[in-house]
Design a protein around this motif. Sequence first.
Motif, PDB file in Angstrom:
ATOM      1  N   GLY A   6     -60.888   9.214   3.725  1.00 60.58           N
ATOM      2  CA  GLY A   6     -60.576   8.019   4.502  1.00 60.58           C
ATOM      3  C   GLY A   6     -59.170   7.499   4.353  1.00 60.58           C
ATOM      4  O   GLY A   6     -58.791   6.527   4.998  1.00 60.58           O
ATOM      5  N   GLY A   7     -58.373   8.132   3.482  1.00 54.87           N
ATOM      6  CA  GLY A   7     -56.975   7.734   3.346  1.00 54.87           C
ATOM      7  C   GLY A   7     -56.169   8.169   4.558  1.00 54.87           C
ATOM      8  O   GLY A   7     -56.672   8.883   5.425  1.00 54.87           O
ATOM      9  N   SER A   8     -54.930   7.742   4.615  1.00 58.28           N
ATOM     10  CA  SER A   8     -54.065   8.130   5.738  1.00 58.28           C
ATOM     11  C   SER A   8     -52.759   8.704   5.212  1.00 58.28           C
ATOM     12  O   SER A   8     -52.183   8.184   4.250  1.00 58.28           O
ATOM     13  CB  SER A   8     -53.788   6.930   6.644  1.00 58.28           C
ATOM     14  OG  SER A   8     -53.161   5.886   5.921  1.00 58.28           O
ATOM     15  N   GLU A   9     -52.319   9.787   5.833  1.00 57.07           N
ATOM     16  CA  GLU A   9     -51.082  10.437   5.404  1.00 57.07           C
ATOM     17  C   GLU A   9     -49.902   9.531   5.733  1.00 57.07           C
ATOM     18  O   GLU A   9     -49.800   8.997   6.827  1.00 57.07           O
ATOM     19  CB  GLU A   9     -50.936  11.800   6.083  1.00 57.07           C
ATOM     20  CG  GLU A   9     -50.025  12.713   5.346  1.00 57.07           C
ATOM     21  CD  GLU A   9     -50.354  14.185   5.578  1.00 57.07           C
ATOM     22  OE1 GLU A   9     -49.934  14.986   4.747  1.00 57.07           O
ATOM     23  OE2 GLU A   9     -51.005  14.503   6.577  1.00 57.07           O
ATOM     24  N   THR A  10     -49.010   9.341   4.758  1.00 59.94           N
ATOM     25  CA  THR A  10     -47.865   8.445   4.922  1.00 59.94           C
ATOM     26  C   THR A  10     -46.717   9.120   5.648  1.00 59.94           C
ATOM     27  O   THR A  10     -46.041   8.505   6.450  1.00 59.94           O
ATOM     28  CB  THR A  10     -47.390   7.943   3.542  1.00 59.94           C
ATOM     29  OG1 THR A  10     -48.503   7.367   2.873  1.00 59.94           O
ATOM     30  CG2 THR A  10     -46.302   6.912   3.667  1.00 59.94           C
ATOM     31  N   TYR A  11     -46.461  10.381   5.329  1.00 59.24           N
ATOM     32  CA  TYR A  11     -45.403  11.143   6.000  1.00 59.24           C
ATOM     33  C   TYR A  11     -45.755  12.622   5.961  1.00 59.24           C
ATOM     34  O   TYR A  11     -46.657  13.037   5.239  1.00 59.24           O
ATOM     35  CB  TYR A  11     -44.028  10.878   5.373  1.00 59.24           C
ATOM     36  CG  TYR A  11     -43.907  11.157   3.885  1.00 59.24           C
ATOM     37  CD1 TYR A  11     -43.859  12.457   3.383  1.00 59.24           C
ATOM     38  CD2 TYR A  11     -43.820  10.119   2.975  1.00 59.24           C
ATOM     39  CE1 TYR A  11     -43.737  12.714   2.037  1.00 59.24           C
ATOM     40  CE2 TYR A  11     -43.697  10.371   1.617  1.00 59.24           C
ATOM     41  CZ  TYR A  11     -43.652  11.664   1.160  1.00 59.24           C
ATOM     42  OH  TYR A  11     -43.535  11.917  -0.184  1.00 59.24           O
ATOM     43  N   ASP A  12     -45.048  13.411   6.759  1.00 60.45           N
ATOM     44  CA  ASP A  12     -45.245  14.861   6.755  1.00 60.45           C
ATOM     45  C   ASP A  12     -44.856  15.420   5.389  1.00 60.45           C
ATOM     46  O   ASP A  12     -44.019  14.821   4.686  1.00 60.45           O
ATOM     47  CB  ASP A  12     -44.390  15.525   7.837  1.00 60.45           C
ATOM     48  CG  ASP A  12     -44.884  15.211   9.244  1.00 60.45           C
ATOM     49  OD1 ASP A  12     -46.079  14.901   9.398  1.00 60.45           O
ATOM     50  OD2 ASP A  12     -44.067  15.272  10.179  1.00 60.45           O
ATOM     51  N   PRO A  13     -45.424  16.574   5.004  1.00 62.01           N
ATOM     52  CA  PRO A  13     -45.045  17.180   3.727  1.00 62.01           C
ATOM     53  C   PRO A  13     -43.532  17.369   3.627  1.00 62.01           C
ATOM     54  O   PRO A  13     -42.874  17.686   4.617  1.00 62.01           O
ATOM     55  CB  PRO A  13     -45.755  18.539   3.759  1.00 62.01           C
ATOM     56  CG  PRO A  13     -46.913  18.331   4.677  1.00 62.01           C
ATOM     57  CD  PRO A  13     -46.432  17.366   5.714  1.00 62.01           C
ATOM     58  N   LYS A  14     -42.986  17.132   2.436  1.00 58.56           N
ATOM     59  CA  LYS A  14     -41.553  17.319   2.183  1.00 58.56           C
ATOM     60  C   LYS A  14     -41.384  18.545   1.299  1.00 58.56           C
ATOM     61  O   LYS A  14     -41.916  18.597   0.196  1.00 58.56           O
ATOM     62  CB  LYS A  14     -40.956  16.099   1.488  1.00 58.56           C
ATOM     63  CG  LYS A  14     -40.866  14.879   2.376  1.00 58.56           C
ATOM     64  CD  LYS A  14     -40.175  13.738   1.644  1.00 58.56           C
ATOM     65  CE  LYS A  14     -40.109  12.507   2.516  1.00 58.56           C
ATOM     66  NZ  LYS A  14     -39.527  11.369   1.801  1.00 58.56           N
ATOM     67  N   ASP A  15     -40.638  19.522   1.791  1.00 56.78           N
ATOM     68  CA  ASP A  15     -40.380  20.741   1.030  1.00 56.78           C
ATOM     69  C   ASP A  15     -38.886  20.862   0.803  1.00 56.78           C
ATOM     70  O   ASP A  15     -38.128  21.143   1.720  1.00 56.78           O
ATOM     71  CB  ASP A  15     -40.902  21.963   1.787  1.00 56.78           C
ATOM     72  CG  ASP A  15     -40.830  23.227   0.962  1.00 56.78           C
ATOM     73  OD1 ASP A  15     -40.208  23.221  -0.121  1.00 56.78           O
ATOM     74  OD2 ASP A  15     -41.396  24.231   1.409  1.00 56.78           O
ATOM     75  N   LEU A  16     -38.446  20.614  -0.428  1.00 59.29           N
ATOM     76  CA  LEU A  16     -37.036  20.709  -0.773  1.00 59.29           C
ATOM     77  C   LEU A  16     -36.730  22.019  -1.494  1.00 59.29           C
ATOM     78  O   LEU A  16     -35.661  22.171  -2.063  1.00 59.29           O
ATOM     79  CB  LEU A  16     -36.631  19.519  -1.649  1.00 59.29           C
ATOM     80  CG  LEU A  16     -36.879  18.140  -1.023  1.00 59.29           C
ATOM     81  CD1 LEU A  16     -36.538  17.043  -2.024  1.00 59.29           C
ATOM     82  CD2 LEU A  16     -36.091  17.974   0.250  1.00 59.29           C
ATOM     83  N   GLY A  17     -37.658  22.947  -1.469  1.00 68.28           N
ATOM     84  CA  GLY A  17     -37.469  24.220  -2.159  1.00 68.28           C
ATOM     85  C   GLY A  17     -37.857  24.118  -3.620  1.00 68.28           C
ATOM     86  O   GLY A  17     -38.806  24.744  -4.069  1.00 68.28           O
TER      87      GLY A  17
END
Length: 108
Positions: free
Chosen positions: A65-76
């Motif tokens: 039931g949570g909500s995603e705050t932002y898209d996944p962040k991939d910095l390597g």
Amino acid sequence: MTKRVAVAAWCPCRYGGRLRKRYPQSQFTDQPIADTRNSVGAIVAISADSREGVDALAAKAVEAGGSETYDPKDLGFMYSRAFRDLDGHHWEVVWMDQAAAQSGPPEH
């Protein structure tokens, strides 16, 4: 009327589980409690053992039931996802490459 706040703590005991009890707000702070629908009271960050672990934990939070705050962040060298729980609290789940943690961030 005394405002009351809920305190939740994770118990790593052999039975596991969450302990929840209500206490007077004044026992913890004299400041107003944040309305997490409109503001961030805290950001809680936790570490995962792998990128897959980050994805699995974030997916479970959204399924619950949570909500995603932002898209996944991939910095390597670092990978993260974030979500808000049912009470609106902001959570970050992070994995960092241990070799990168030892050598420092890449040059920009």
